[in-house]
Design an enzyme around this catalytic site. Structure first.
Site, mmCIF file in Angstrom:
data_model
loop_
_atom_site.group_PDB
_atom_site.id
_atom_site.type_symbol
_atom_site.label_atom_id
_atom_site.label_comp_id
_atom_site.label_asym_id
_atom_site.label_seq_id
_atom_site.Cartn_x
_atom_site.Cartn_y
_atom_site.Cartn_z
ATOM 1 N N ARG A 117 -0.272 -28.189 26.457
ATOM 2 C CA ARG A 117 -0.833 -26.864 26.229
ATOM 3 C C ARG A 117 -1.493 -26.735 24.867
ATOM 4 N NH1 ARG A 117 3.164 -22.261 28.478
ATOM 5 N NH2 ARG A 117 1.211 -21.118 28.171
ATOM 6 N N LYS A 175 -13.915 -32.260 43.412
ATOM 7 C CA LYS A 175 -14.768 -32.893 42.393
ATOM 8 C C LYS A 175 -16.241 -32.552 42.619
ATOM 9 C CE LYS A 175 -13.375 -37.056 43.427
ATOM 10 N NZ LYS A 175 -12.409 -36.698 44.472
ATOM 11 N N ASP A 214 -19.275 -39.420 44.208
ATOM 12 C CA ASP A 214 -18.457 -40.256 45.091
ATOM 13 C C ASP A 214 -18.195 -41.650 44.520
ATOM 14 O OD1 ASP A 214 -16.905 -40.552 47.445
ATOM 15 O OD2 ASP A 214 -18.481 -41.802 48.286
ATOM 16 N N GLY A 231 -11.070 -34.755 48.279
ATOM 17 C CA GLY A 231 -10.937 -33.392 48.760
ATOM 18 C C GLY A 231 -10.392 -32.403 47.761
ATOM 19 N N HIS A 269 -14.021 -44.391 42.349
ATOM 20 C CA HIS A 269 -14.247 -43.136 43.070
ATOM 21 C C HIS A 269 -14.225 -41.990 42.074
ATOM 22 C CE1 HIS A 269 -14.250 -40.245 46.305
ATOM 23 N NE2 HIS A 269 -13.121 -39.712 45.863
#
Length: 318
Positions: free
Chosen positions: A246, A162, A180, A159, A141
């Site tokens: 970071r 993407k 998808d 949700g 996915h």
């Protein structure tokens, strides 16, 4: 993991082969091994370790050798080869079998094919194509996008955004490979190739809007059928208690089919422009491939500054 096979009919169509035995039904004949064999030793009578499951190719050398054999010996050797259920026998350089060999092939239901290409060129093309078609594969996915020539696989929970990020990248001139569902093939120990399932190719789903045909809306330059997977962007909800990288000094990786791919975990908060983040990650990856690493450059600058500070302090003490 899937175990793919290739229909012989697909090989014939792809390589534009001439079928010399149209009487034989090739509908159910499959190829499941990507290499090719030239049966020179077998024509000489040596059948130990015979790779009968491979596509067999007759070139100038094999053809010239069989022309020196008496008819009965040649038929006997071909009969031994055909009796081992090879998928097909291809004659290179537009060479053709004689009638006796053709009759044997029909008897054992072995298709005889012909190509105009030289033996070496034909073998190289077939091996390259079969390695892709028969590569180990999985379906995951995610969304795969070509960004500045780099294959970026965007992953994350359903949700999380993407498809929205992919749509913004498309509007910025990048190309969609699949939304998808991503079919990943391992074509070598270094290369993973992603494609879209036929049924959803060039389509993208946006919640609240539905299905969009990217090729129709944005043109053919906005889509691509296949793309190597060079890096992974994993989208996740922002967690205040989690420590995020970071500097990027140490590369993180994820693994597909035994191949490691560079992976970046990107925390999502309202107001973050995902398209720019993905673009920046792709450009930074290209820089690293070309030998420049911004994180290491910053580290070197800090080290030089520290050394300079120590040197100046030592001079003042004197």
């Amino acid at each position: 993991m899937n175990s793919p096979v290739v229909k012989l009919s697909n090989l014939i169509n792809k390589m534009k082969l001439e079928n010399l035995t149209p009487e034989i039904d090739i509908t159910d004949i499959e190829i499941n091994y990507p290499d090719i064999n030239r049966p020179a030793l077998q024509l000489a009578g040596f059948f130990d370790h015979f790779s009968h499951e491979r596509v067999q190719v007759i070139g100038n050398v094999e053809y010239a050798y069989t022309s020196t054999m008496c008819e009965s010996a040649k038929v006997a050797m071909y009969e031994q080869i055909f009796s081992r259920e090879i998928p097909c026998l291809v004659y290179a350089r537009s060479l053709e079998p004689d009638d006796e060999v053709r009759k044997l092939a029909i008897k054992y239901n072995i298709p005889l094919l012909s190509t105009k290409k030289t033996t070496s060129d034909f073998m190289a093309e077939v091996i390259r194509w079969l390695k892709v078609q028969l590569a180990p594969s999985i379906s995951i996915h995610g969304v795969l996008v070509d960004v500045f020539g780099e294959g970026v696989l965007i992953m994350g929970e359903s949700g999380i955004g993407k498809s929205e990020a992919a749509l913004e990248l498309i509007k910025r001139g990048h190309r969609l490979v699949t939304d998808d569902v991503v079919e990943i093939r391992k074509v070598s120990d270094d290369t993973l190739v992603g494609t879209a399932p036929d049924i959803t190719r060039h389509m993208i789903e946006l919640r609240g809007i539905g299905i969009l045909d990217v090729k129709t809306l944005f043109g053919v330059e906005s889509v691509k059928n296949t793309q190597t997977i060079d890096m992974v962007i994993n989208l996740e909800d922002w967690d205040r208690d989690k420590e995020y990288d970071r500097l990027g000094m140490d590369e993180q990786y994820t693994e597909f089919l035994g191949n490691k791919v560079v992976c970046h975990n990107i925390p999502i908060r309202p107001g973050r422009n995902l398209a720019i983040i993905v673009e920046s990650a792709a450009v930074n990856y290209r820089q690293k491939k070309m030998g420049y690493n911004a994180a290491k450059e910053l580290y070197n600058r800090v080290q030089r500054n520290l050394m300079k500070g120590r040197t100046d302090a030592a001079k003042e003490e004197k």
